[in-house]
Design an enzyme around this catalytic site. Sequence first.
Site, PDB file in Angstrom:
ATOM      1  N   ASP A   1       0.824  -1.207   0.000  1.00 16.65           N
ATOM      2  CA  ASP A   1       0.000   0.000   0.000  1.00 16.65           C
ATOM      3  C   ASP A   1       0.862   1.263   0.000  1.00 16.65           C
ATOM      4  O   ASP A   1       1.985   1.264   0.505  1.00 16.65           O
ATOM      5  CB  ASP A   1      -0.878   0.048   1.255  1.00 16.65           C
TER       6      ASP A   1
ATOM      7  N   HIS B   1       3.765  -2.230   3.081  1.00 20.70           N
ATOM      8  CA  HIS B   1       3.691  -0.867   2.541  1.00 20.70           C
ATOM      9  C   HIS B   1       5.004  -0.513   1.846  1.00 20.70           C
ATOM     10  O   HIS B   1       6.076  -0.672   2.442  1.00 20.70           O
ATOM     11  CB  HIS B   1       3.438   0.149   3.660  1.00 20.70           C
TER      12      HIS B   1
END
Length: 213
Positions: free
Chosen positions: A35, A179
Site C-alpha cells: 500500500d 507498505h
Amino acid sequence: MKITPTKTPLVIKKMFPNYIWDIPTEQKTIYLTFDDGPTPEITHWTLNTLKQYNAKATFFCIGRNIEKHPDIFQDIINEGHSIGNHTYNHLKGWKTQKQEYIDDVLKTQSLIEQQQTSKLFRPPYGKIKPKQANELIQMGYKIIMWDVLSFDWDATISNAACLENVISKTKKGSIIVFHDSLKAASNLQYALPKVLEHYSNLGFSFKNIVIPD
C-alpha cells in the site's frame, strides 16, 4: 498497544462478507500486497526483491503518488504486478462524506486506467462506511481487505516482530499487507526478503490478485 489484530478474526470476515479478506485455495499460494506507493526510495527496491523470487504482488497505489511518479507506476505494471486503487488523497472513509470519497476514488481510477484495467480497491486504514463500500461495489469494484497485517509501518515494533507477524499467521490463500512507503521501509526491508525466502523454501508461490468480474 495494537488494537487492530495481526490476523483478521473469522467473525469480522463473516460480518463483512462482501469484502475480500483472503482467497481460499488448496494451492500453496500467498498474495502479497503493498500500500501507499509508488515511492521512489522504496518501490524499486520492492520490485527488485520480488523479482529475485519470481514473485508477483498487488500494489494499492495512492493517486497523488501515481501523478508524482508515473515512471515508477509504469515499472510496477511492466513487472507484471496488479494495481489497486487506494484513493487519491489516502482518505479515512469514516471521516469523509460519501460523494467526496467516491470522487477521490474515481480521480485515482482515471490515472490507473490510462495504463491498466483494474477494479481492485483497498480503503486506507481499512476504514470505509457501508454506504461508501456499497456504492463502490455497485460500480464494479472489488474491496480487498486482508488476512494478515505485517504492521511494517509501526515504528514501535521491531524488525523481528514485523517478520513474526507474517510468519506466524500466514496460510494458504492469505492476503498480506506490506507498505512501499518511507515509514515502513526499515521493517519492510528486513521482513520481505525473509518472508519470500521462508515460503519459497516451503514450496509456496506468490501471486498477484486477479478477481473475475
